[in-house]
Design an enzyme around this catalytic site. Structure first.
Site, PDB file in Angstrom:
ATOM      1  N   ARG A  79       2.332   8.109   7.068  1.00 34.42           N
ATOM      2  CA  ARG A  79       2.673   8.299   8.436  1.00 34.42           C
ATOM      3  C   ARG A  79       4.232   7.921   8.657  1.00 34.42           C
ATOM      4  O   ARG A  79       4.982   7.441   7.836  1.00 34.42           O
ATOM      5  CB  ARG A  79       1.747   7.156   9.019  1.00 34.42           C
ATOM      6  CG  ARG A  79       0.409   7.615   8.929  1.00 34.42           C
ATOM      7  CD  ARG A  79      -0.516   6.430   9.719  1.00 34.42           C
ATOM      8  NE  ARG A  79      -0.419   5.215   8.589  1.00 34.42           N
ATOM      9  CZ  ARG A  79      -0.661   3.872   8.988  1.00 34.42           C
ATOM     10  NH1 ARG A  79      -1.197   3.674  10.257  1.00 34.42           N
ATOM     11  NH2 ARG A  79      -0.629   3.053   8.155  1.00 34.42           N
ATOM     12  N   THR A  86       3.928   1.559  -0.939  1.00 31.30           N
ATOM     13  CA  THR A  86       4.601   1.317  -1.926  1.00 31.30           C
ATOM     14  C   THR A  86       3.704   2.064  -3.289  1.00 31.30           C
ATOM     15  O   THR A  86       4.338   2.723  -4.059  1.00 31.30           O
ATOM     16  CB  THR A  86       5.096  -0.130  -2.572  1.00 31.30           C
ATOM     17  OG1 THR A  86       5.805  -0.532  -1.488  1.00 31.30           O
ATOM     18  CG2 THR A  86       5.952  -0.003  -3.820  1.00 31.30           C
ATOM     19  N   ALA A  88      -3.618   1.456  12.608  1.00 28.46           N
ATOM     20  CA  ALA A  88      -5.108   1.550  12.134  1.00 28.46           C
ATOM     21  C   ALA A  88      -5.947   0.425  12.842  1.00 28.46           C
ATOM     22  O   ALA A  88      -7.132   0.570  12.962  1.00 28.46           O
ATOM     23  CB  ALA A  88      -5.384   1.405  10.752  1.00 28.46           C
ATOM     24  N   PHE A 102      -3.875  -0.390   7.136  1.00 30.44           N
ATOM     25  CA  PHE A 102      -4.341  -1.723   6.843  1.00 30.44           C
ATOM     26  C   PHE A 102      -5.348  -1.765   5.912  1.00 30.44           C
ATOM     27  O   PHE A 102      -5.238  -0.920   4.855  1.00 30.44           O
ATOM     28  CB  PHE A 102      -4.751  -2.387   8.454  1.00 30.44           C
ATOM     29  CG  PHE A 102      -3.761  -2.660   9.289  1.00 30.44           C
ATOM     30  CD1 PHE A 102      -2.621  -3.407   8.868  1.00 30.44           C
ATOM     31  CD2 PHE A 102      -3.679  -2.057  10.538  1.00 30.44           C
ATOM     32  CE1 PHE A 102      -1.711  -3.489   9.882  1.00 30.44           C
ATOM     33  CE2 PHE A 102      -2.909  -2.387  11.560  1.00 30.44           C
ATOM     34  CZ  PHE A 102      -1.599  -3.009  11.043  1.00 30.44           C
ATOM     35  N   LYS A 129       1.115  -1.082  -0.100  1.00 29.13           N
ATOM     36  CA  LYS A 129       0.063   0.066  -0.207  1.00 29.13           C
ATOM     37  C   LYS A 129       0.846   1.148  -0.075  1.00 29.13           C
ATOM     38  O   LYS A 129       0.614   2.053  -0.612  1.00 29.13           O
ATOM     39  CB  LYS A 129      -0.896  -0.048   1.153  1.00 29.13           C
ATOM     40  CG  LYS A 129      -1.989   1.128   1.333  1.00 29.13           C
ATOM     41  CD  LYS A 129      -3.098   0.824   2.103  1.00 29.13           C
ATOM     42  CE  LYS A 129      -2.665  -0.119   3.490  1.00 29.13           C
ATOM     43  NZ  LYS A 129      -2.200   0.951   4.543  1.00 29.13           N
ATOM     44  N   PHE A 174       3.405  -8.421  -9.187  1.00 27.44           N
ATOM     45  CA  PHE A 174       4.516  -9.470  -8.899  1.00 27.44           C
ATOM     46  C   PHE A 174       5.019 -10.082  -9.989  1.00 27.44           C
ATOM     47  O   PHE A 174       4.325 -10.345 -10.883  1.00 27.44           O
ATOM     48  CB  PHE A 174       4.295 -10.212  -7.811  1.00 27.44           C
ATOM     49  CG  PHE A 174       4.402  -9.594  -6.253  1.00 27.44           C
ATOM     50  CD1 PHE A 174       5.139 -10.122  -5.310  1.00 27.44           C
ATOM     51  CD2 PHE A 174       3.560  -8.764  -5.967  1.00 27.44           C
ATOM     52  CE1 PHE A 174       5.160  -9.622  -4.219  1.00 27.44           C
ATOM     53  CE2 PHE A 174       3.165  -8.193  -4.722  1.00 27.44           C
ATOM     54  CZ  PHE A 174       4.241  -8.611  -3.801  1.00 27.44           C
ATOM     55  N   LYS A 221       6.489  -6.645  11.097  1.00 28.20           N
ATOM     56  CA  LYS A 221       5.849  -6.217  10.025  1.00 28.20           C
ATOM     57  C   LYS A 221       7.133  -5.302   9.175  1.00 28.20           C
ATOM     58  O   LYS A 221       6.975  -5.351   7.900  1.00 28.20           O
ATOM     59  CB  LYS A 221       4.831  -4.855  10.372  1.00 28.20           C
ATOM     60  CG  LYS A 221       4.253  -4.161   9.086  1.00 28.20           C
ATOM     61  CD  LYS A 221       3.169  -3.158   9.903  1.00 28.20           C
ATOM     62  CE  LYS A 221       2.481  -2.460   8.756  1.00 28.20           C
ATOM     63  NZ  LYS A 221       3.414  -1.325   8.192  1.00 28.20           N
ATOM     64  N   TRP A 233       6.886  -0.843  -8.564  1.00 28.91           N
ATOM     65  CA  TRP A 233       8.026  -1.428  -7.698  1.00 28.91           C
ATOM     66  C   TRP A 233       9.450  -1.617  -8.485  1.00 28.91           C
ATOM     67  O   TRP A 233      10.460  -1.333  -8.093  1.00 28.91           O
ATOM     68  CB  TRP A 233       7.478  -2.711  -6.981  1.00 28.91           C
ATOM     69  CG  TRP A 233       8.517  -3.282  -6.021  1.00 28.91           C
ATOM     70  CD1 TRP A 233       8.589  -3.075  -4.632  1.00 28.91           C
ATOM     71  CD2 TRP A 233       9.664  -4.135  -6.368  1.00 28.91           C
ATOM     72  NE1 TRP A 233       9.531  -3.916  -4.176  1.00 28.91           N
ATOM     73  CE2 TRP A 233      10.157  -4.285  -5.206  1.00 28.91           C
ATOM     74  CE3 TRP A 233      10.017  -4.781  -7.644  1.00 28.91           C
ATOM     75  CZ2 TRP A 233      11.437  -5.364  -5.037  1.00 28.91           C
ATOM     76  CZ3 TRP A 233      10.956  -5.942  -7.469  1.00 28.91           C
ATOM     77  CH2 TRP A 233      11.783  -5.750  -6.464  1.00 28.91           C
TER      78      TRP A 233
END
Length: 559
Positions: free
Chosen positions: A97, A76, A276, A304, A74, A384, A108, A412
Site C-alpha cells: 500500500r 520489510t 486495517a 496490522f 511486516k 534483531f 507510526k 533487514w
C-alpha cells in the site's frame, strides 16, 4: 557492536534503475508506462486490460502478530521475501500500500520497508508520491461540497440535513476536526449542520479505488455511495447528485497502479492505502490482479495483525475479487514475544526465554486463525541483533508445536541473501497445492451474525454486543438488499479485544459495536468497535518535530 546505517541512508545510497528497465523485467513495454520522473511510473489501463488473458501466478499473503512498540517489520519482510523469491529464480512482484501522511508525521512512520529490504524512492513514497491520495481526498470532498450545494439551492432531493452521513476527509491526523459545525455565518453560507472529518485512508472512496476492477466499475461504485437519507429514511446516492462522473474524472489516473523498485531493482506495485484498523487494509485489487498476470509469485501484505488485516484480506478482498491465496507468512519477532510476555520496551535487550514462551500465545492465536481459512502458514522470525540462540530456539519450538515452521530471516541486514530459506519454504507450500481457501462466513449469513462470528472465531471473544439502534440499522440494511455484504471491523490493532492494553491471547471478552456504517459503493458494512477513531490524533511529541531539510536539501527524520 557493528554500526548500522539508517533506513534513509541505505535508501539514498540505492543504485536505482530507470523505471522503464524495471517494467521490462515483467514485460511492460515503455509505451505503457506513464513515468513520474525517472524512478516511478503508472501502468496504463490498456496494458492492464490486455494482460487479463495471461495465466495467474501464486498469491502469497504476508501478515503479522498484533503490533507492539518493539516493531515487527511486516513491510520489510514483504519486500525481503519478494527479493528472496527473485533471488532463487522465481519471477516475483511485491504489492504493498501507499503511505498516509498522517502516520508519517504522527507516530507510526513510513511504509516502505527497512534496512536492505526497502522499496525506493522512499521519500517520495512516504510523501506525495504520484498524487493518488490527493486525488482521493479531492474526489471525496467534491461529493461533500455537492451535498451542501444541493441543499443550499433548494434541496430538490429532499435530503434530511440531520441525516447526511457523508463526512469530509483529509490525509492528516487532526482530532480537532472529528466533529464540526459547518455552513455557519448566515444565509449566504447555507444551512448550518453538524459534520466531521475522517482521515483519507478511512474514506469510502479509498476503499472503492482499492476494490474496483477498472474505471467503469469504479464509476458505478462511486454512484452507489449513500450520502444521506430523506425524512422517510430512503437513501440518497452520489449518482442522484450527478457526482459520479466528475469523481471518476478526478480518479482516472489514481486508479492506475504505481510501479517502483526494491533496493535490488525488483518490481514493486505500490497502490492504494486503506488502514486495517478502520478500513479493509489491503492494496488495490487492480494492482494485485495485474501482478498475478505478470509474475510466478505475488507477495502482498495486509495491515496490522492477522486479526484485522488478514481477516479482511480473506473475507473482503479475496471474496470480492475471486482471489485464492496459496500460502500465508506471519511475521513475528523475539522482541515482540517478550513484550507480549509482559516485558517493558527498555528491558527487551536482555535475554528472557520465559517471557518469549509466555508471549508466544499471541503468535499461536494468529497461526490458528489463518489456518481457519484453509491457507497453509509459515512464520517469519524477523531477526534483531539482540535475539539470543535460546530465545530463537524457544520460539521455533513453540511454532513447531502449533504444526507450523518458524524460519529465522535476516533480510533487514542482508537483503535477499538473508531470506532465502523462507523463500524456498514459501515455494514449497505454494506448490504443494495445500491451500483450501474459503472465507470465514457465507454471504447469506445475517449481518450481526457475521460480526459475532468474527468476534468469536477470530478475536475469541464471548460475544459482540450492540444497542438496539445499531441492530435495527443492520436489519434495515438487510431489508434494503445489503444483507449479503461482508463486514469490515473497525477495532484497535493492538489487541484481540477492544482494549489496546490487553496483550497476549485474551479470551471471553465482550466486543461492543458502537456504530455501523454502510459503504454501499465499496461493498461492505463497517462495524466501529470500542473506542476506535476514524480520524486519529497526533501524539504529544509527533514525528513531525524531527523532520526537516538538511543543508544539502535532503530530508532528515522521515523513516
Amino acid at each position: 557492536m557493528a554500526e548500522f546505517k539508517t533506513d534513509i541512508e541505505i535508501a539514498r545510497a540505492a543504485k536505482k534503475k530507470q523505471i522503464q528497465e524495471v517494467g521490462a523485467k515483467i514485460g511492460i513495454p515503455s509505451e505503457h508506462l506513464l513515468p513520474y520522473g525517472h524512478d516511478k511510473a503508472k501502468i496504463s489501463a490498456e496494458f492492464i486490460a490486455n494482460a487479463r488473458k495471461n495465466k495467474d501466478g501464486k498469491l502469497i499473503l504476508v501478515t503479522a502478530i498484533n503490533p507492539t512498540p518493539a516493531g515487527e517489520g511486516k513491510t520489510t519482510t514483504t519486500v525481503g521475501l519478494g527479493d528472496g523469491l527473485n533471488r532463487i529464480g522465481k519471477k516475483a512482484i511485491v504489492c504493498i500500500r501507499e503511505a498516509s501522511l498522517g502516520p508519517n508525521f504522527g507516530v507510526k512512520g513510513g511504509a516502505a520497508g527497512g534496512g536492505y529490504a526497502q522499496v525506493v524512492p522512499m521519500e517520495d513514497m512516504n510523501l506525495h508520491f504520484t498524487g493518488d491520495f490527493h486525488a482521493i481526498t479531492t474526489a471525496h470532498n467534491l461529493l461533500s461540497a455537492l451535498i451542501d450545494n444541493h441543499i443550499y439551492w433548494g434541496n430538490e432531493l429532499g435530503i434530511d440535513t440531520r441525516r447526511v452521513v457523508w463526512r469530509r476527509v483529509m490525509d492528516m491526523n487532526d482530532r480537532a476536526l472529528r466533529e464540526i459545525n459547518c455552513s455557519l455565518g448566515g444565509v449566504a453560507n447555507g444551512f448550518p449542520r453538524e459534520a466531521g472529518f475522517d482521515i483519507t485512508v478511512a474514506s469510502e472512496v479509498m476503499a472503492i479505488l482499492c476494490l474496483a476492477t477498472d474505471l467503469k466499475d469504479l464509476e458505478k461504485r462511486l454512484g452507489d455511495i449513500i450520502v444521506a437519507y430523506r425524512r422517510d429514511k430512503t437513501a440518497v446516492y452520489a449518482r442522484d447528485l450527478k457526482a459520479d462522473g466528475a469523481m471518476a474524472v478526478l480518479l482516472k489516473d489514481a486508479v492506475q497502479p504505481n510501479l517502483v523498485q526494491t533496493l535490488e531493482n525488483n518490481p514493486a506495485f505500490v497502490h492504494g492505502g486503506p488502514f486495517a484498523n478502520i478500513a479493509h487494509g489491503c492494496n488495490s485489487v487492480v494492482a494485485t490482479t495485474t501482478a498475478l498476470k505478470l509474475a510466478d509469485y505475488v507477495v502482498t501484505e495486509a495491515g496490522f495483525g492477522a486479526d484485522l488485516g488478514a481477516e479482511k484480506f480473506f473475507d473482503i478482498k479475496c471474496r470480492k475479487a475471486g482471489l485464492k491465496p496459496a500460502a500465508a507468512v506471519i511475521v513475528a519477532t523475539v522482541r515482540a514475544m517478550k513484550m507480549n510476555g509482559g516485558i517493558k520496551k527498555e528491558e527487551l535487550g536482555k535475554e528472557n526465554v520465559d517471557a518469549v514462551k509466555k508471549g508466544c500465545a499471541n503468535l499461536g492465536r494468529h497461526i490458528e486463525n489463518v489456518k481457519q481459512f484453509g491457507v497453509p502458514v509459515v512464520v517469519a522470525m524477523n531477526h534483531f541483533v539482540s535475539d539470543t540462540d535460546a530465545e530463537i530456539a524457544a520460539m521455533k519450538d513453540y511454532v513447531a508445536s502449533m504444526g507450523a515452521e518458524a524460519i529465522l530471516c535476516k533480510h533487514w541486514a542482508k537483503g535477499s541473501a538473508g531470506i532465502e530459506e523462507l523463500a524456498h519454504k514459501v515455494v514449497q507450500l505454494a506448490e504443494s497445492g495445500a491451500s483450501q481457501f474459503s472465507p470465514l462466513y457465507p454471504d447469506e449469513m445475517k449481518l450481526f451474525d457475521k460480526i459475532d462470528t468474527i468476534v468469536k472465531r477470530i478475536y475469541r471473544g464471548s460475544e459482540a454486543i450492540a444497542d438496539k439502534s445499531v441492530r435495527d440499522q443492520l436489519h434495515a440494511w438487510e431489508a434494503a438488499g445489503y444483507g449479503h455484504l461482508p463486514v469490515c471491523m473497525a477495532k484497535t490493532q493492538y489487541s484481540f479485544s477492544t482494549d489496546p492494553n490487553l496483550r497476549g491471547a485474551p479470551v471471553d471478552h465482550v466486543v461492543p459495536v458502537r456504530e455501523v456504517r454502510l459503504a454501499a459503493g465499496a461493498g461492505f458494512i463497517v462495524a466501529i468497535c470500542g473506542e476506535i477513531m476514524t480520524m486519529p490524533g497526533l501524539p504529544k511529541a509527533p514525528s513531525s518535530e524531527k523532520i526537516f531539510l538538511n543543508e544539502q536539501g535532503q530530508i532528515e527524520g522521515l523513516f
